[in-house]
Design an enzyme around this catalytic site. Structure first.
Site, PDB file in Angstrom:
ATOM      1  N   LYS A 147      39.196  20.723  21.955  1.00 43.68           N
ATOM      2  CA  LYS A 147      39.753  19.942  20.844  1.00 43.68           C
ATOM      3  C   LYS A 147      39.543  18.467  21.163  1.00 43.68           C
ATOM      4  CE  LYS A 147      43.045  23.161  18.894  1.00 43.68           C
ATOM      5  NZ  LYS A 147      44.323  23.298  18.193  1.00 43.68           N
ATOM      6  N   SER A 191      51.624  25.060  17.322  1.00 43.34           N
ATOM      7  CA  SER A 191      51.211  23.919  18.143  1.00 43.34           C
ATOM      8  C   SER A 191      52.080  22.708  17.807  1.00 43.34           C
ATOM      9  CB  SER A 191      49.753  23.563  17.867  1.00 43.34           C
ATOM     10  OG  SER A 191      48.908  24.625  18.215  1.00 43.34           O
ATOM     11  N   ARG A 234      40.793  33.303  19.371  1.00 43.14           N
ATOM     12  CA  ARG A 234      40.530  32.043  18.680  1.00 43.14           C
ATOM     13  C   ARG A 234      39.022  31.863  18.575  1.00 43.14           C
ATOM     14  NH1 ARG A 234      39.420  26.597  19.766  1.00 43.14           N
ATOM     15  NH2 ARG A 234      40.517  25.120  18.399  1.00 43.14           N
TER      16      ARG A 234
END
Length: 215
Positions: free
Chosen positions: A140, A111, A42
Site C-alpha cells: 500500500k 482497517s 486479498r
C-alpha cells in the site's frame, strides 16, 4: 468462528504477486502448518469467479487447520463460499452495512489509521481492527507510517483485538512491543520468502515474544 486476541498473533494476507509460479494453496498450507493463526484472501486484481475459486480452496485448508478465514473487501465472495467473514477498509463498505449483510455470526475486520476510525469501527460492529501502515510497504504505497504513540492510543481506545499491518517482518516486529497490539498481519514476510514454513514459524515465535514478553 470468531476473532479473538490469540487469532491475531500471526495473520497471513495473501498476494499472488509473490508466488513466482508457485501455487497459492500450497503456500497457504505451508504457512498454516507453521502455525499461522488467521488468513485473509486479498487479491485486488482477481475476477469474481477467480476469487470464488481461490476462496473455496483456501477455506478447505483453513477449515482443516481450524483457523479463521476472511475475504478482503468482497462480501459477495464471502457469502458465496461461506467464509468466516470479511476485512474492509475505510473506503470499502462500512462495518454497519457489512454486519447487516453478513449477520452476527461472521467476522468483520476494519482497517483504521487513527483513534476516531478505530472507535467508530468498534461502535459499528467490527470484531477486530487492523492498524497501519506500521512501516513502509510496497503493498500500500499511499499509506503513511503509523507512529508507536499513535498505535498505543488506538489499542487503548478499543476493547476488541487489534492487529498491526504494513511492512512488518522478522527484523522490525519487536519494535511494536509495548504498543498493545495483539499480533501482526504480514504479506511478503511470508509469501516472498524462499521458505514459507520457516518464515511463518519464526514470525509466530517473534509475535508471541512481542505480545506476551519472554514468558
Amino acid at each position: 468462528m470468531k476473532a479473538d486476541k490469540k487469532s491475531m498473533l500471526l495473520y497471513a494476507v495473501t498476494d499472488r504477486a509473490w508466488l513466482n509460479g508457485r501455487n497459492l494453496e500450497d503456500d497457504v498450507e505451508e504457512a498454516l502448518k507453521a502455525g499461522v493463526t488467521f488468513v485473509q484472501l486479498r487479491e485486488k486484481h482477481a475476477s469474481y469467479d477467480e476469487m470464488v475459486d481461490l476462496a473455496k480452496k483456501i477455506k478447505a485448508l483453513t477449515d482443516r487447520y481450524n483457523v479463521p478465514f476472511v475475504i478482503d473487501d468482497n462480501i459477495e465472495v464471502a457469502k458465496a463460499v461461506d467464509a468466516d467473514g470479511v476485512h474492509i477498509g475505510q473506503s470499502d463498505t462500512e462495518a454497519k452495512k457489512a454486519r447487516q449483510m453478513l449477520g452476527n455470526d461472521k467476522i468483520i475486520g476494519v482497517s483504521a489509521s487513527n483513534v476516531k476510525e478505530a472507535v467508530e469501527a468498534e461502535k459499528n460492529g467490527a470484531d477486530y481492527i487492523g492498524i497501519g501502515a506500521m512501516f513502509p510497504t510496497d503493498t500500500k504505497k499511499d499509506h503513511r507510517d503509523l507512529t508507536f504513540e499513535e498505535a498505543k492510543k488506538i489499542t487503548s481506545s478499543v476493547n476488541i483485538p487489534v492487529v498491526a499491518i504494513g511492512g512488518i517482518n522478522s527484523k522490525n516486529i519487536m519494535e511494536l512491543k509495548g504498543t498493545g497490539v495483539d499480533g501482526v498481519a504480514v504479506v511478503s514476510a511470508i509469501f516472498a520468502s524462499d521458505d514459507r514454513y520457516a518464515a511463518a514459524k519464526e514470525l509466530l515465535k517473534l509475535s508471541k515474544k512481542m505480545v506476551y514478553g519472554d514468558e
